[in-house]
Design a protein around this motif. Structure first.
Motif, short mmCIF file in Angstrom:
data_model
loop_
_atom_site.label_atom_id
_atom_site.label_comp_id
_atom_site.label_asym_id
_atom_site.label_seq_id
_atom_site.Cartn_x
_atom_site.Cartn_y
_atom_site.Cartn_z
N CYS A 203 0.84 -1.20 0.00
CA CYS A 203 0.00 0.00 0.00
C CYS A 203 0.87 1.24 0.00
CB CYS A 203 -0.91 0.00 1.23
SG CYS A 203 -1.99 1.45 1.34
N PRO A 204 0.69 2.14 -0.97
CA PRO A 204 1.44 3.40 -0.95
C PRO A 204 0.96 4.30 0.18
CG PRO A 204 -0.11 3.37 -2.77
CD PRO A 204 -0.18 2.02 -2.13
N ARG A 205 1.62 5.43 0.36
CA ARG A 205 1.38 6.25 1.56
C ARG A 205 0.23 7.23 1.44
NH1 ARG A 205 -0.12 8.65 5.22
NH2 ARG A 205 1.01 9.38 7.06
N ASP A 206 0.13 7.99 0.37
CA ASP A 206 -0.83 9.08 0.30
C ASP A 206 -2.12 8.64 -0.41
OD1 ASP A 206 0.95 10.68 1.62
OD2 ASP A 206 1.61 11.78 -0.16
N SER A 207 -3.21 9.36 -0.13
CA SER A 207 -4.51 8.93 -0.64
C SER A 207 -4.58 8.94 -2.15
CB SER A 207 -5.62 9.80 -0.04
OG SER A 207 -5.45 11.15 -0.40
N ASP A 208 -3.93 9.90 -2.83
CA ASP A 208 -3.97 9.91 -4.30
C ASP A 208 -3.24 8.70 -4.86
OD1 ASP A 208 -1.53 11.10 -3.39
OD2 ASP A 208 -1.21 11.94 -5.38
N MET A 209 -2.13 8.31 -4.22
CA MET A 209 -1.39 7.13 -4.64
C MET A 209 -2.23 5.87 -4.41
SD MET A 209 2.26 7.89 -2.81
CE MET A 209 3.15 9.43 -2.97
N GLN A 210 -2.92 5.83 -3.29
CA GLN A 210 -3.75 4.67 -2.96
C GLN A 210 -4.90 4.53 -3.94
OE1 GLN A 210 -4.77 5.46 1.13
NE2 GLN A 210 -2.74 4.90 1.90
N GLU A 211 -5.54 5.64 -4.29
CA GLU A 211 -6.64 5.57 -5.25
C GLU A 211 -6.18 5.08 -6.61
OE1 GLU A 211 -10.42 8.24 -6.87
OE2 GLU A 211 -8.85 9.19 -5.67
N ALA A 212 -4.95 5.42 -6.98
CA ALA A 212 -4.42 5.02 -8.27
C ALA A 212 -3.94 3.56 -8.28
CB ALA A 212 -3.26 5.93 -8.67
N ALA A 213 -3.57 3.02 -7.11
CA ALA A 213 -2.88 1.74 -7.09
C ALA A 213 -3.66 0.58 -6.50
CB ALA A 213 -1.56 1.89 -6.32
N LEU A 214 -4.61 0.84 -5.62
CA LEU A 214 -5.20 -0.24 -4.85
C LEU A 214 -6.47 -0.80 -5.50
CD1 LEU A 214 -4.92 1.23 -1.23
CD2 LEU A 214 -3.45 -0.50 -2.29
N GLY A 215 -6.60 -2.11 -5.44
CA GLY A 215 -7.84 -2.78 -5.80
C GLY A 215 -8.35 -2.50 -7.19
N VAL A 216 -9.66 -2.60 -7.32
CA VAL A 216 -10.34 -2.36 -8.60
C VAL A 216 -11.43 -1.34 -8.37
CG1 VAL A 216 -9.85 -4.68 -9.47
CG2 VAL A 216 -11.97 -4.25 -8.20
N PRO A 217 -11.77 -0.55 -9.41
CA PRO A 217 -12.83 0.46 -9.24
C PRO A 217 -14.19 -0.20 -9.06
CG PRO A 217 -12.11 0.36 -11.53
CD PRO A 217 -11.17 -0.50 -10.76
N VAL A 218 -15.04 0.47 -8.28
CA VAL A 218 -16.38 -0.04 -7.99
C VAL A 218 -17.40 1.03 -8.36
CG1 VAL A 218 -17.96 -0.70 -6.13
CG2 VAL A 218 -15.62 -1.55 -6.13
N ASP A 219 -18.42 0.63 -9.07
CA ASP A 219 -19.59 1.48 -9.30
C ASP A 219 -20.59 1.14 -8.21
OD1 ASP A 219 -21.77 2.90 -10.08
OD2 ASP A 219 -21.91 2.06 -12.09
N ALA A 220 -20.70 2.04 -7.22
CA ALA A 220 -21.50 1.72 -6.04
C ALA A 220 -22.97 2.06 -6.21
CB ALA A 220 -20.95 2.45 -4.83
N HIS A 221 -23.40 2.53 -7.38
CA HIS A 221 -24.81 2.82 -7.64
C HIS A 221 -25.39 3.71 -6.55
CE1 HIS A 221 -24.62 -0.21 -10.77
NE2 HIS A 221 -24.22 -1.11 -9.89
N GLY A 222 -24.73 4.87 -6.37
CA GLY A 222 -25.21 5.78 -5.33
C GLY A 222 -24.95 5.28 -3.93
N PHE A 223 -23.88 4.52 -3.75
CA PHE A 223 -23.45 3.96 -2.46
C PHE A 223 -24.37 2.85 -1.96
CE2 PHE A 223 -22.23 8.59 -2.14
CZ PHE A 223 -20.93 8.39 -2.58
N ALA A 224 -25.19 2.30 -2.83
CA ALA A 224 -26.11 1.25 -2.40
C ALA A 224 -25.49 -0.13 -2.41
CB ALA A 224 -27.35 1.26 -3.29
N ALA A 225 -24.33 -0.30 -3.03
CA ALA A 225 -23.75 -1.63 -3.18
C ALA A 225 -22.34 -1.71 -2.58
CB ALA A 225 -23.71 -2.03 -4.65
N LEU A 226 -22.12 -0.96 -1.51
CA LEU A 226 -20.80 -0.98 -0.88
C LEU A 226 -20.65 -2.21 0.01
CD1 LEU A 226 -20.43 2.77 0.07
CD2 LEU A 226 -19.24 1.54 -1.75
N HIS A 227 -19.39 -2.69 0.11
CA HIS A 227 -19.08 -3.86 0.92
C HIS A 227 -18.09 -3.47 2.02
CE1 HIS A 227 -19.92 -6.81 -2.67
NE2 HIS A 227 -20.99 -6.15 -2.28
#
Length: 285
Positions: A203-227
């Motif tokens: 895991c990188p250190r800063d939030s912009d690095m984390q958003e670019a590097a971690l996991g896969v993108p999720v379409d949460a449909h208005g936050f209704a499908a978050l895990h």
């Protein structure tokens, strides 16, 4: 310089740069640097070699750093695990005598001079600090340097936690500290990094690095499908979903690590900093 490498992760100055950057950046000298390890409970990396300079991040006890320059009690270093660059107190670094074998697996524990909980602790160390363990004595693990730690508070380096959200939950109410990465103070991306590292995820250190590097993108449909475990990002902020509705984060509004309904965080943060920029879901490796 056009398209200059990110200075957070690339050690270069006009007078000096890491040898691996030769040909990519201009500098008067290029050096390989030397590997050291942190001997303080936590070592602050600062923007400049001054005690009141901005705190960028922290390196934890036992973490390895590469030192490229040292003068006036300050070392210019790069943390070997996440690549972060900054200035740190040179007196808190030493050549590695014994490689680390274990890491602290609880929010905070103590190192003792004797295998006795009534003895006066030498120091406290936090989650993910690395220790060289040489043996056991009763309920204590014996460090290679002769100090003691409660054995149930450490794990072998590769004995990872199964649930990084559960790790983050152990840090509830820890104070918010910009650049912090430990029990005495943590920021939003430091909390995420601590939890993911405890579970064996790079895991990188800063939030912009984390958003670019971690996991896969999720379409949460208005936050209704978050895990549970989903990472929610804003520009300059990040936190973890505890479940489909509750959100855990270190933040400057509460000035501590809290769990709150995601919709409350989204509404409050939107008024000040804008909307959610992305949601990422960690996937099995």
């Amino acid at each position: 310089m056009t398209n200059a490498p990110d200075p957070r992760l690339h050690p270069y100055r006009p007078d000096l740069a890491a040898a691996w950057l030769r040909g990519r950046v201009p500098a008067e000298r290029f050096v390989e640097g030397q590997s050291y390890h942190v001997i303080a409970p936590a070592l602050g990396l600062r923007r400049r070699p001054e005690p009141d300079a901005a705190l960028l991040t922290e390196a934890l006890m036992g973490e390895r750093v590469r030192v490229f320059d040292e003068r006036d009690g300050w070392a210019w270093v790069q943390i070997e695990e996440d690549g972060y660059v900054g200035y740190a107190r040179a007196g808190s670094l030493a050549p590695e005598a014994q490689p680390a074998t274990h890491r602290v697996s609880v929010p905070r524990t103590f190192l003792y001079p004797q295998p006795d909980v009534k003895s006066q602790p030498v120091t406290g160390v936090g989650l993910n600090a690395r220790l060289a363990i040489a043996g056991t004595e009763g309920p204590f693990a014996v460090l290679a340097d002769g100090r003691y730690v409660y054995a149930r508070h450490v794990r072998p380096l590769r004995d990872y936690a199964q649930d990084y959200v559960a790790v983050a939950e152990t840090l509830l109410h820890v104070p918010y500290l910009w650049g912090g990465k430990g029990f005495t103070g943590v920021d939003c991306s430091g909390l995420v990094q601590l939890a993911l590292h405890a579970a064996g995820h790079p895991c990188p250190r800063d939030s912009d690095m984390q958003e670019a590097a971690l996991g896969v993108p999720v379409d949460a449909h208005g936050f209704a499908a978050l895990h549970r475990g989903d990472l929610v990002f804003w520009k300059g902020h990040v936190g973890l979903m505890v479940d489909g509705e509750r959100f855990l984060h270190a933040n400057g509004h509460h000035m501590q690590v809290v769990i709150e309904p995601l919709h409350e965080a989204v509404d409050r943060i939107a008024r000040l900093y804008g909307n959610v920029t992305g949601i990422r879901r960690m996937v099995p490796e």
